[in-house]
Structure formats: C-alpha cells, structure tokens
Design a protein around this motif. Structure first.
Motif, PDB file in Angstrom:
ATOM      1  N   CYS A   1       9.265 -18.979  36.619  1.00 39.51           N
ATOM      2  CA  CYS A   1       9.812 -18.468  35.364  1.00 39.51           C
ATOM      3  C   CYS A   1       9.838 -19.597  34.323  1.00 39.51           C
ATOM      4  CB  CYS A   1      11.177 -17.818  35.580  1.00 39.51           C
ATOM      5  SG  CYS A   1      12.308 -18.769  36.582  1.00 39.51           S
ATOM      6  N   TRP A   2      10.252 -19.270  33.123  1.00 41.11           N
ATOM      7  CA  TRP A   2      10.121 -20.165  31.977  1.00 41.11           C
ATOM      8  C   TRP A   2      11.480 -20.466  31.362  1.00 41.11           C
ATOM      9  CZ3 TRP A   2       5.113 -21.802  30.999  1.00 41.11           C
ATOM     10  CH2 TRP A   2       4.093 -21.067  31.638  1.00 41.11           C
TER      11      TRP A   2
ATOM     12  N   GLY B   1      12.234 -27.052  31.502  1.00 38.93           N
ATOM     13  CA  GLY B   1      10.909 -26.430  31.496  1.00 38.93           C
ATOM     14  C   GLY B   1      10.133 -26.606  32.782  1.00 38.93           C
ATOM     15  N   SER B   2      10.814 -26.964  33.855  1.00 40.81           N
ATOM     16  CA  SER B   2      10.096 -27.327  35.097  1.00 40.81           C
ATOM     17  C   SER B   2       9.534 -26.136  35.845  1.00 40.81           C
ATOM     18  CB  SER B   2      11.049 -28.085  36.021  1.00 40.81           C
ATOM     19  OG  SER B   2      12.101 -27.221  36.431  1.00 40.81           O
ATOM     20  N   ARG B   3      10.008 -24.939  35.556  1.00 43.00           N
ATOM     21  CA  ARG B   3       9.581 -23.706  36.226  1.00 43.00           C
ATOM     22  C   ARG B   3       9.967 -23.655  37.705  1.00 43.00           C
ATOM     23  NH1 ARG B   3       3.776 -21.816  35.293  1.00 43.00           N
ATOM     24  NH2 ARG B   3       4.799 -19.819  35.573  1.00 43.00           N
ATOM     25  N   LEU B   4      10.816 -24.566  38.149  1.00 42.41           N
ATOM     26  CA  LEU B   4      11.216 -24.632  39.563  1.00 42.41           C
ATOM     27  C   LEU B   4      12.728 -24.824  39.624  1.00 42.41           C
ATOM     28  CD1 LEU B   4       8.412 -27.101  40.643  1.00 42.41           C
ATOM     29  CD2 LEU B   4       8.577 -24.719  41.406  1.00 42.41           C
TER      30      LEU B   4
ATOM     31  N   TYR C   1       3.695 -24.243  40.925  1.00 43.02           N
ATOM     32  CA  TYR C   1       3.781 -23.895  39.500  1.00 43.02           C
ATOM     33  C   TYR C   1       3.885 -25.197  38.717  1.00 43.02           C
ATOM     34  CZ  TYR C   1       4.937 -19.182  41.053  1.00 43.02           C
ATOM     35  OH  TYR C   1       4.910 -17.963  41.646  1.00 43.02           O
ATOM     36  N   SER C   2       3.184 -25.276  37.621  1.00 46.12           N
ATOM     37  CA  SER C   2       3.267 -26.492  36.823  1.00 46.12           C
ATOM     38  C   SER C   2       3.128 -26.120  35.364  1.00 46.12           C
ATOM     39  CB  SER C   2       2.156 -27.453  37.211  1.00 46.12           C
ATOM     40  OG  SER C   2       0.910 -26.850  36.925  1.00 46.12           O
ATOM     41  N   ARG C   3       3.291 -27.081  34.507  1.00 47.98           N
ATOM     42  CA  ARG C   3       3.050 -26.859  33.089  1.00 47.98           C
ATOM     43  C   ARG C   3       2.999 -28.211  32.394  1.00 47.98           C
ATOM     44  NH1 ARG C   3       7.796 -24.604  30.402  1.00 47.98           N
ATOM     45  NH2 ARG C   3       6.301 -24.201  28.756  1.00 47.98           N
TER      46      ARG C   3
END
Lengths: 343, 343
Positions: free
Chosen positions: B261-262, B300-303, B338-340
């Motif tokens: 998720c974001w 913002g790590s999505r984890l 998941y990364s960004r």
C-alpha cells in the motif's frame, strides 16, 4: 409429519422476530458500553462493581448467556408450543446430534462473531431463525454497531432494514438492483469470503491445509496452481459466518465457502440468502464437479457453499450462472473434515 | 528545513479535517444511494439518466474523482500555501517517486477500500492526513456507513467519534481502557490482520506465496511449521489497509502486517495509531529479528507492521510487549517484494 402455519401466523412470527433481534442487539451494545466507559447512569454502582470482578471474556460470556436467556424467555412466552435450539444451551449439552425436526423450531445464535465482540470489532450480530418442516422460513440477522437488520420471510422477499425501526427498507440484493450478472470467467472477478477457523493442525489432512490449499487455488493467477488458479478479485475474512452469509445475500460478496459452523450460525442467513435469490449447497466437491447434481444444502451439514443472487445475461439465466460458479468453486476447493451425527 | 505551526493553527487544521472527512464521506454515501435506488428527489432526472449511461465501476470511479476534487478544492481555499498529494491525482501521473517533503502537506485517499465500495461492503473510508516535517500530525479516517470517525492530533490523543457531530467521543484504544496487556505468548491469542493483495503470481518469489507462507506461519498450531507456528486467535482480511490500521489503533486487531500500500493509505492511520499508543515499523524482517533495532516506519516504504496500544504488565512495559510482538512477528513472516523510488 408436515406442519402448517397460516400466512397471518408467519407474518406475526416475522414481525416478532424482527423486533426481538433488535432488542437482543441492544443487550449486546449494553455490554459494549460497559467496556468502553459508556455505562448508563442507572445502577452505575453495580456496573462498576461488576467490572472490577469480571474481565472482558467474563463480560462477553455473561452477555452471550444473558442474550440467549432473554430470547428464549421472549419466545417461550409468545409461542409456548414452539421448540427452541440456542447456541449456548446446545453447546453446554453433551450431544452433538442434529436436533431439528419438522416441528416449529426457533434456532438462535445470540452472538455470532464472539471474538470480534470481545475485541469490539463491529462484525458481530444476533441470528434468529424460525424453522418449519426443517426449512428456515423466517431469518433475522441484526448487526447492532451498524444498526442494520438483514431479514426474510419465505415467499415475501429479503431486505436490509425494515422501514419501521429505520427510515427505509431496501430489497436484497443491494448491489445493482435489478440483480447484476455473475462474472463470465468466475471465480475471476469475484469477492471470495472464507474463514481460517479454529483447526490449525499443520498436517496435510488437517482442515487448515485443506482450507489454505483451497484459498490459494481461488486466489492464484489464471494458469497458476496447475490450472486451478481462480484469480478472485478479493479475499475477505470477517470472523463471522453469519455475516459472511448476510453479505452474500446483499451481493457484497460473490462466493462464501466454509466448513465447521453450525445450524444456528447459518439458519437465518440461509433463509435470507434464498429469498434474495442466492444459492446454497455443500462445500464438499463431489467426485465429478462438472456434472454431479447440485444438491440442496443440509442445514446441519456444517459444510456450506453460497453464491450471491445473480441476474440473467444474454447467454444464461442467473441460476445457470450460479451453478456455473458452484462448479468452478468445487473444482478448486478440497473436502473439509467436519462431520456430525444425525444431520 | 523544518517547518513550525502554532498550537492554534494545528487545532484549526484538525477541526477543519474532521469536518472535511465527514463531508467527503457524505459524497461517498450519495454514490451508494444512487446505486441502491435511494437517490434523493433533487435532480432525479439527471440521476436516472446518469445511471443508464454509467455502470457500477463508472459510478465508483467518478465518485472517487469527485471526492478528491472536492477535498482538494476545500483545502486549497482554506490553506492555499499547503501542498496536496491525493491518491487519484498521484496515480494518474507517471512518477512513483515519494513526493512528501518537510513542507506542510495534505495526503489524502478519497476512497480506501474501492472494491468494497463497488460491492457496497461497509469497509470503505475517507483518509485525510496533514503532514509536517515528513510526520503525519493530524489523521482523520471517516467510515461513512458506520458514521464513525477515527482521528488524532499529535500531542493530544486519538479518538473514535468527536462529541460534536456525534453524541460522544471515546479515547483510543477502545478495548479495555486503560490499555490491555498483550498476550504473554503472542502471536498466540492475537487477532492478525492481513490482506491478500493484487500480486497473485504462483511462484515462490512472488508476493502471493511470501504472504501465504507468512499467514500460515502466524496461523498454524504451536510446534507446527518447523516451530514457526504462531497460533493466532483469528485472521481478518477486510480489503482496506486504512481500516486495518484504524482497527489496530482501536485495539480491535492486535497485529497488522502488510506490503504494497501507499502513503495515502496509511498516513492518517499512522498518526492515529501512534497517538493511541500503538507501534508501527517495517514489515521486513531484519537479518536478526531477535536483536536488530526496531526502526521508525518510513511513511513511503510500502512495508508496514503495526502493533496495537498495550498496557504495562507486572513484568514488562507496554512498549516492551509491543517490541516483543514485533520480533515474534518478524520471526514468522517473509520479506515482501515491494519497492519505490525516493522513499
């Protein structure tokens, strides 16, 4: 021996049950308020003393028993000739026999979603069914946190809310009335409702792995799992079999597959689902899922597969679509190991 | 560069956001009513025409955009110097960079739980966070079907409802205030909240299997799964990351573990959880889960791994208990993929 009641008698039973569900729900909410510091002024001393002596689990257990005793008393006063099967009284007995006969019988779960109730998660409810000739003909599910009732009277329909205690009454299914068609590549595109349950043995033959394998088949990409991948749109687990079924009747969930729950968990929901136009059969895939008959669910079977109400498309009727989804689900799920005598 | 706002300014922002969440939720409910035949009398002709042209998904997409446009307009009018990041506008762009800086920034998901909204399942909400120096300092989650707001203002606390739009306001956590201790053998006894997500590749390195293996570790009997069995009390999947987090803050769920998720899904929830006394860190188990530091979550790590507020016991503080549960969870979960950029 078949029993018969007049239309007026059934209407009376329906109205009585609708009101009873709300009153029972009120007792559940009193228990919530005792635990969140919202106890009413009346008899505050007793409440405080009670809280000192009782922990959350005690309060929940006591509330559960209180609600069942209240429902039993109300039913017995109004309909002294009717039989009564309640989750609490049944569970305290030693028999696990299926006790429902043709006689007029009330089948009640005073609190479904007990763990949710303990944790103040809103997915708990009261479930009240009236059964005649072995068939649930009145079903009431009241979810007190949302102040929402799902109900049905056989032959008349199924509704959310009642237009009497609440300002409006909506026919079930809610979603896209008139009824929406089921996805052509179902289970792809479906919301799949399932529960992990209490049996967590880490063995291939245990129910946990039978469930997990089934869940993964339903969830995996098309082409995955040796062709069994169903790519459902979403997987939901609420911790309440009764509400799972209510949300299938409403059209919020497309497929509910579960084993291990009991008749008081599902009797009201089965009535509501059927009146809404849904289909319910066994969770157990037969030897040939493609062609074997889709049998009527047995109320006490502890194995349930429900499909939401569905509209006709250009190529198939709603019922044909439901049967297609039953078979597609059966192809992907494993047999669960739940049984009981006399069902 | 660090930004500073006065206490009065933050209070004003909190009040404004609280009201804005409810107004945005009202637009979502208008969309529900259009789809269940409860359209209001005003402009009925247009509604009917609209329904003929638009299917459910169109209505939902349009409502999502409408709510974001409404929230953006209200914020821009009231606080023209503030930045705005919304799920809809962000997703329509091409960048997946993390855009939150130290500047005063609103981070909004106009509709979390979109699939639930499409299916009229009540687990959807509006999420509004105000972020200062990279930290969410105001969080509002409004769940319109339940007419329930979860909110927090940093330094002041977290609440369910507000005592202004609703008759009462309750401090979070709701469950067993003062805060209840975490189970001594956690994750045994815990409610574990998790989501299946959209990545359903049937490969060992895919997120689906990383999740399934983690879920099964958490669920299996003690002694199962090569000693990893956690025997959680219940597993819940709602289809809304934002509400998962709200229910952890409320104490209804004990552990939420999720990837993918974001920031707009979690910014408001992180503020509420922390103000309620919860802990949030990364979902990624470090090389040594027993001893590696438990780092601050990166927005913002999505984890994400969240643990509910917890009271002190005779043998450990609430924070020690939370850290124990983080480590016990890390021992049982796998790294997610998941990364960004820029987070």
């Amino acid at each position: 021996m078949a029993f018969s009641l007049s239309d007026a008698e059934l209407q009376e039973i329906y109205s009585f049950a609708l009101d009873l569900g709300r009153r029972a729900g009120r007792i559940l909410m009193d228990g919530v308020e005792r635990r969140t510091g919202e106890a009413s002024g009346r008899d505050e001393k007793r409440d405080v003393a009670g809280e000192e002596k009782m922990n959350a689990v005690d309060i929940v257990t006591q509330t559960d028993l209180d609600v069942e005793a209240f429902v039993l008393k109300e039913i017995t006063e109004r309909f002294p000739s009717h039989k009564f099967i309640g989750e609490e009284t049944y569970s305290s007995g030693s028999s696990r026999e299926y006790l429902i006969t043709d006689e007029p019988t009330w089948c009640v779960d005073p609190l479904d979603g007990t763990v949710n109730y303990t944790h103040l998660f809103p997915m708990f409810c009261v479930s009240i069914a009236f059964i005649l000739n072995g068939i649930p003909v009145v079903g009431i599910i009241y979810q007190p946190v949302l102040d929402t009732t799902y109900s049905a009277l056989v032959g008349y329909g199924a509704w959310q809310d009642d237009g009497h205690h609440t300002k409006s009454r909506k026919s079930l299914p809610l979603v896209n009335n008139p009824k929406q068609v089921l996805p052509p590549n179902a289970p792809k595109g479906c919301i799949f409702s399932c529960e992990w349950g209490k049996d967590r043995r880490d063995t291939e033959g245990g129910n946990m792995w039978r469930k997990v394998n089934s869940f993964v088949n339903m969830a995996a990409e098309i082409g995955g799992r040796g062709g069994k991948g169903g790519m459902v749109h979403g997987v939901r687990s609420l911790g309440s079999a009764t509400l799972d079924l209510a949300y299938v009747a409403a059209g919020s969930f497309d497929i509910w597959w579960e084993g291990g729950c009991w008749e008081w968990d599902v009797a009201a929901g089965i009535c509501i689902l059927r009146e809404a136009g849904g289909l319910i059969t066994t969770a157990h895939p037969p030897p040939n899922p493609e062609t074997d008959p889709i049998e009527e669910v047995r109320l006490g079977s502890r194995l349930y597969l429900a499909i939401r109400p569905a509209g006709d498309s250009d190529t198939e009727t709603g019922q044909q679509a439901q049967e297609r989804v039953v078979r597609e689900t059966w192809k992907r799920v494993q047999k669960l190991d739940y049984s009981r005598p006399g069902a």
